[in-house]
Design an enzyme around this catalytic site. Structure first.
Site, PDB file in Angstrom:
ATOM      1  N   GLY A  14       0.841  -1.199   0.000  1.00  0.00           N
ATOM      2  CA  GLY A  14       0.000   0.000   0.000  1.00  0.00           C
ATOM      3  C   GLY A  14       0.869   1.239   0.000  1.00  0.00           C
ATOM      4  O   GLY A  14       1.487   1.571   1.015  1.00  0.00           O
ATOM      5  N   GLY A  19       2.147   4.460   3.729  1.00  0.00           N
ATOM      6  CA  GLY A  19       3.077   3.522   3.094  1.00  0.00           C
ATOM      7  C   GLY A  19       4.232   4.245   2.420  1.00  0.00           C
ATOM      8  O   GLY A  19       5.398   3.865   2.580  1.00  0.00           O
ATOM      9  N   ASN A 104      -5.907   2.327  11.405  1.00  0.00           N
ATOM     10  CA  ASN A 104      -6.746   2.735  12.528  1.00  0.00           C
ATOM     11  C   ASN A 104      -7.713   1.625  12.889  1.00  0.00           C
ATOM     12  O   ASN A 104      -7.843   0.629  12.182  1.00  0.00           O
ATOM     13  CB  ASN A 104      -7.518   4.006  12.155  1.00  0.00           C
ATOM     14  CG  ASN A 104      -6.646   5.243  12.325  1.00  0.00           C
ATOM     15  OD1 ASN A 104      -5.666   5.226  13.067  1.00  0.00           O
ATOM     16  ND2 ASN A 104      -6.985   6.315  11.641  1.00  0.00           N
ATOM     17  N   LYS A 181      -7.562   6.087  20.353  1.00  0.00           N
ATOM     18  CA  LYS A 181      -7.578   6.694  19.028  1.00  0.00           C
ATOM     19  C   LYS A 181      -8.930   6.476  18.357  1.00  0.00           C
ATOM     20  O   LYS A 181      -9.448   7.357  17.663  1.00  0.00           O
ATOM     21  CB  LYS A 181      -6.442   6.094  18.182  1.00  0.00           C
ATOM     22  CG  LYS A 181      -6.390   6.687  16.818  1.00  0.00           C
ATOM     23  CD  LYS A 181      -5.006   6.857  16.279  1.00  0.00           C
ATOM     24  CE  LYS A 181      -5.064   7.868  15.146  1.00  0.00           C
ATOM     25  NZ  LYS A 181      -4.134   7.602  14.089  1.00  0.00           N
ATOM     26  N   ASN A 185     -11.476   8.996  16.557  1.00  0.00           N
ATOM     27  CA  ASN A 185     -11.969   8.822  15.184  1.00  0.00           C
ATOM     28  C   ASN A 185     -13.498   8.804  15.151  1.00  0.00           C
ATOM     29  O   ASN A 185     -14.109   9.332  14.219  1.00  0.00           O
ATOM     30  CB  ASN A 185     -11.430   7.518  14.579  1.00  0.00           C
ATOM     31  CG  ASN A 185      -9.959   7.596  14.207  1.00  0.00           C
ATOM     32  OD1 ASN A 185      -9.255   6.605  14.224  1.00  0.00           O
ATOM     33  ND2 ASN A 185      -9.462   8.784  13.875  1.00  0.00           N
ATOM     34  N   SER A 249      -9.753  12.194   6.327  1.00  0.00           N
ATOM     35  CA  SER A 249      -9.629  11.160   5.294  1.00  0.00           C
ATOM     36  C   SER A 249     -10.994  10.531   5.012  1.00  0.00           C
ATOM     37  O   SER A 249     -11.301  10.174   3.870  1.00  0.00           O
ATOM     38  CB  SER A 249      -8.581  10.128   5.695  1.00  0.00           C
ATOM     39  OG  SER A 249      -9.131   9.028   6.317  1.00  0.00           O
ATOM     40  N   GLU A 261     -13.448   4.102   5.595  1.00  0.00           N
ATOM     41  CA  GLU A 261     -12.980   3.245   6.688  1.00  0.00           C
ATOM     42  C   GLU A 261     -14.016   3.158   7.820  1.00  0.00           C
ATOM     43  O   GLU A 261     -13.705   2.693   8.909  1.00  0.00           O
ATOM     44  CB  GLU A 261     -11.657   3.814   7.226  1.00  0.00           C
ATOM     45  CG  GLU A 261     -10.589   2.775   7.336  1.00  0.00           C
ATOM     46  CD  GLU A 261      -9.215   3.300   7.724  1.00  0.00           C
ATOM     47  OE1 GLU A 261      -9.076   4.452   8.164  1.00  0.00           O
ATOM     48  OE2 GLU A 261      -8.263   2.514   7.592  1.00  0.00           O
TER      49      GLU A 261
END
Ligand code: NAP
Length: 291
Positions: A14, A19, A104, A181, A185, A249, A261
């Site tokens: 990735g 990455g 995440n 975290k 998120n 994101s 995600e």
């Protein structure tokens, strides 16, 4: 500075924001034989936004039939793309090759179930704000810190980054850090949710962020995870402090019509909360609206 032993081979799967940043750091630090597995080839990689910009021209593979087995795999896709990395993992690993999962969420091992035995999965909590400028070029928006468990594999992972600008810290409870975290998120989804749901808009961003965070804290607590005091409040404050002119994101993926995600974030809270009998209605709404 010391570098990792020259015989260590590392494949980074990735080549997005994280990455690319890690391949550049590893290549420039002299970690031997780092190469990338991507969906297309780029001429060169660069990391800007740091004191001394870095660039390199590592090997980039696009076909799993052309790779050999390595000592380490660093999985840097987003969570929703793990399944598509199956062929890479099969081609790159021996049975006991560790896979560091730089994503995440809190389900690093579960995501790789059926592909990698849990004992060889190294969950990594990534604190390395990075944005993609274009293919092969990423901008750091802050220092890179990676957190892993204080155990033998965590130690070996940390050694990969010796001599680089990436700080790897070994912590006693990486699961709690990942949950902290995740609470952030979950609250961070408030702005995107507010824009897509009348019900959420009526509540208002502050209250929405607070409820998303509170549900996540409640699920973590029900699972026996010990979070720092005030985890919900600090996640709410961070959600309200998002810069108005910069997309998260999640928001970028939504704007581009890409899968998000969300299933690994608010979706994890909704799923686990339902199993535990915790009221997770706002995270369930986020999952429904922000896929
Ligand atoms: N960026 C940050 O600041 C940051 C900070 C903390 C945590 N994280 C977490 O780190 C993880 C990675 O985030 P990111 O920002 O680096 O995402 P990203 O920029 O979207 O990068 C993911 C990369 O994976 C590639 N990919 C997907 N499936 C693949 C496959 N089967 N084979 C090879 N490559 C594949 C994608 O290719 P395409 O280019 O073709 O889509 C993309 O380049 C996420 O869990 C994110 O939440 C990111």
């Amino acid at each position: 500075m010391d570098s990792a032993p020259s015989s260590t081979s590392v494949a980074v799967v990735g080549l997005g924001a994280i990455g690319t940043r890690l391949v550049v750091e590893l290549a420039c630090a002299g970690t031997s034989d780092v190469f990338a597995c991507a969906r297309r080839k780029f001429a060169a990689l660069e990391l800007v936004g740091v004191e001394t910009p870095l660039e390199c021209t590592p090997r980039i593979e696009v076909d799993s039939a052309h790779v050999r087995r390595v000592d380490w795999v660093l999985l840097c896709t987003k969570a929703q793309h793990v399944e598509s990395a199956r062929d890479w993992l099969r081609a790159l690993r021996r049975d006991d090759t560790p896979v560091a999962v730089l994503q995440n969420g809190v389900e690093h091992r579960e995501r790789l179930a059926g592909m990698v035995r849990g004992e060889f999965v190294v969950p990594v909590v990534v604190d390395a704000p990075t944005e993609r400028v274009r293919d092969g070029s990423v901008r750091a928006r802050g220092p890179a810190r990676l957190s892993v468990s204080r155990d033998a594999l965590g130690q070996r992972f940390a050694e990969l980054f010796r001599g680089s600008n990436v700080l790897v810290e070994q912590v006693d409870d990486v699961r709690a850090l990942a949950w902290a975290k995740l609470v952030h998120n979950c609250a961070g989804a408030a702005r995107a949710l507010e824009a897509r749901s009348t019900l959420a808009a009526v509540l208002g961003r502050r209250e929405l962020a607070a409820r998303l965070a509170a549900e996540a804290v409640e699920v973590a607590t029900a699972l026996g995870v010990v979070l720092p005091a005030g985890a919900g409040a600090s996640a709410t404050a961070a959600a309200l402090a998002l810069e108005p002119d910069r997309r998260t994101s999640l928001e970028s993926d939504l704007a581009l019509g890409r899968p998000t995600e969300i299933d690994a974030r608010n979706g994890a809270v909704a799923r686990l909360g339902a199993q535990l009998g915790v009221d997770v209605r706002w995270n369930a709404l986020a999952l429904q609206q922000l896929r």
